[in-house]
Enzyme design. Structure first.
Site, short mmCIF file in Angstrom:
data_model
loop_
_atom_site.label_atom_id
_atom_site.label_comp_id
_atom_site.label_asym_id
_atom_site.label_seq_id
_atom_site.Cartn_x
_atom_site.Cartn_y
_atom_site.Cartn_z
N ASP A 80 80.92 78.72 33.52
CA ASP A 80 81.89 77.70 33.11
C ASP A 80 81.64 77.31 31.64
O ASP A 80 80.49 77.14 31.23
CB ASP A 80 81.72 76.48 34.03
N HIS A 81 82.70 77.19 30.88
CA HIS A 81 82.61 76.74 29.48
C HIS A 81 81.55 77.44 28.65
O HIS A 81 80.74 76.77 27.98
CB HIS A 81 82.37 75.22 29.40
N ASP A 102 84.97 79.51 25.96
CA ASP A 102 85.71 78.34 25.52
C ASP A 102 85.73 78.30 24.00
O ASP A 102 84.79 77.82 23.37
CB ASP A 102 85.07 77.07 26.10
N GLU A 132 90.41 79.76 26.87
CA GLU A 132 91.06 78.44 26.81
C GLU A 132 91.81 78.27 25.51
O GLU A 132 91.35 78.63 24.44
CB GLU A 132 90.00 77.33 26.95
N HIS A 178 87.88 65.77 31.05
CA HIS A 178 86.57 65.98 31.67
C HIS A 178 85.89 64.64 31.96
O HIS A 178 86.14 63.66 31.28
CB HIS A 178 85.67 66.80 30.75
N HIS A 208 91.21 72.32 34.34
CA HIS A 208 89.89 71.68 34.21
C HIS A 208 90.06 70.16 34.35
O HIS A 208 91.16 69.65 34.23
CB HIS A 208 89.28 71.97 32.84
N ALA A 210 89.87 68.17 36.84
CA ALA A 210 90.87 67.91 37.88
C ALA A 210 90.33 67.10 39.06
O ALA A 210 90.96 67.03 40.10
CB ALA A 210 91.44 69.25 38.38
N SER A 211 89.17 66.48 38.88
CA SER A 211 88.61 65.69 39.98
C SER A 211 89.52 64.53 40.34
O SER A 211 90.23 63.98 39.48
CB SER A 211 87.22 65.15 39.60
N ASN A 257 89.00 73.36 38.70
CA ASN A 257 87.57 73.03 38.53
C ASN A 257 87.23 71.65 39.09
O ASN A 257 87.93 70.68 38.78
CB ASN A 257 87.21 73.07 37.05
#
Ligand SMILES: [Zn+2]
Length: 313
Positions: A80-81, A102, A132, A178, A208, A210-211, A257
């Site tokens: 990730d990233h 990224d 991205e 984020h 991303h 997206a919580s 994510n």
């Protein structure tokens, strides 16, 4: 079974659902993710950030995820990233089946050039590449809506970017952020922009930041840590509501994510246990509720994203 991002997202595209990408840094998080994937019969993306690699070491994380991938569901091992090209190259050479580069903070031409370089390393080894365009900021980085929109992904630019780089999936910026300290008002994703991006690119789209930031878990966490500054900042925090996630999936989002929701579940479980169980000194007991709450989060996401039941036998 270990598989690539490209394959898992192609199936998701065909089926019109999204696959959860869960950030892991230790054994208990990996167990929570894979056990739930097996129970839900869902494909899953297990991802490690550069920070997780710094914390646990790449060999430990690879061993954990490879072991998880022995389960009878498709598992993607994803970086990730990735920002450091050396770490990305090492991940590709060490068995990751997918990496993200990224380059969103670079100018267009430089982002294209660096992404192409990563694709050049990854493709011959059958490793997928997520790239991205348009920056996804942390909440604290943003002051106003207009400042936020300045970082949103431009559909035409996204089309040119995918064509020029040959990346397999594209992370975009349409209003998510984020971090666990989301805005105090419900964010509105720019779904119209997403539709235009989806029409302009031929690869699956990644969301991303997206919580959902569950109020129930935040309350549980706060119960036991009111004096901590980090916890008071969680007060009234709002994540991405489930209905906006569904709208995003309808318009081409195929990888979603999730990191903050797992952190909050982990913390809620650990704090409750430490405060209420004065006898426990066994790390396995101290972490049991954390794992249970993380499993509930992962299960809810798989149901919401529509990936439940989609693992082929
Ligand atoms: Zn991200």
């Amino acid at each position: 079974m270990l598989t690539t991002l490209k394959k898992v997202l192609a199936a998701a595209d065909k089926g019109g659902y999204a696959v959860g990408a869960f950030n892991v840094n230790n054994l208990e998080i990996v167990q929570a993710v894979i056990e739930t994937a097996v129970e839900k019969r869902s494909p899953v993306i297990i991802q490690t950030s550069e920070g997780a690699i710094e914390y646990a070491g790449m060999p430990f994380l690879i061993a954990l995820i490879r072991t998880a991938a022995q389960a009878p569901v498709p598992v993607v091992m994803h970086l990730d990233h990735g920002k450091d090209l050396k770490v990305i190259k090492l991940a590709i050479d060490s068995g990751y089946t997918s990496v993200m580069f990224d380059g969103s903070l670079y100018k267009f031409a430089e982002n294209v050039a660096k992404t192409k370089k990563v694709v050049g390393w990854a493709k011959p080894k059958g490793v997928s590449v997520e790239a991205e365009i348009g920056a996804i900021k942390g909440v604290e980085d943003l002051v106003s809506v207009s400042e936020k929109q300045a970082f949103f992904t431009d559909p035409a630019e996204a089309g040119r970017f995918v064509k020029a780089t040959g990346c397999d999936a594209l992370a975009i910026s349409i209003g998510t952020a984020h971090g666990a300290y989301k805005s105090k008002t419900a964010p509105t994703l720019d779904i119209e922009r997403l539709g235009k991006i989806d029409a302009a690119v031929k690869v699956p789209i990644v969301l991303h930041g997206a919580s959902g930031i569950s109020a129930e878990l935040v309350a549980k966490t706060k119960n036991y840590c009111e004096t901590l500054e980090d916890c008071s900042r969680l007060e009234g925090a709002v994540g991405i509501p489930d209905d906006q996630i569904l709208a995003a999936i309808k318009h081409g989002v195929r990888k979603i994510n999730i990191d903050s929701d797992l952190r909050i579940a982990f913390t809620a479980g650990l704090r409750e246990t430490v405060v209420t169980d004065h006898k426990a000194i066994d790390p396995r007991k101290l972490l049991a509720l954390s794992k249970k709450l993380m499993k509930e989060v992962v299960g809810h996401k798989m149901d919401l994203f529509g990936s439940t039941g989609k693992a082929k036998k």
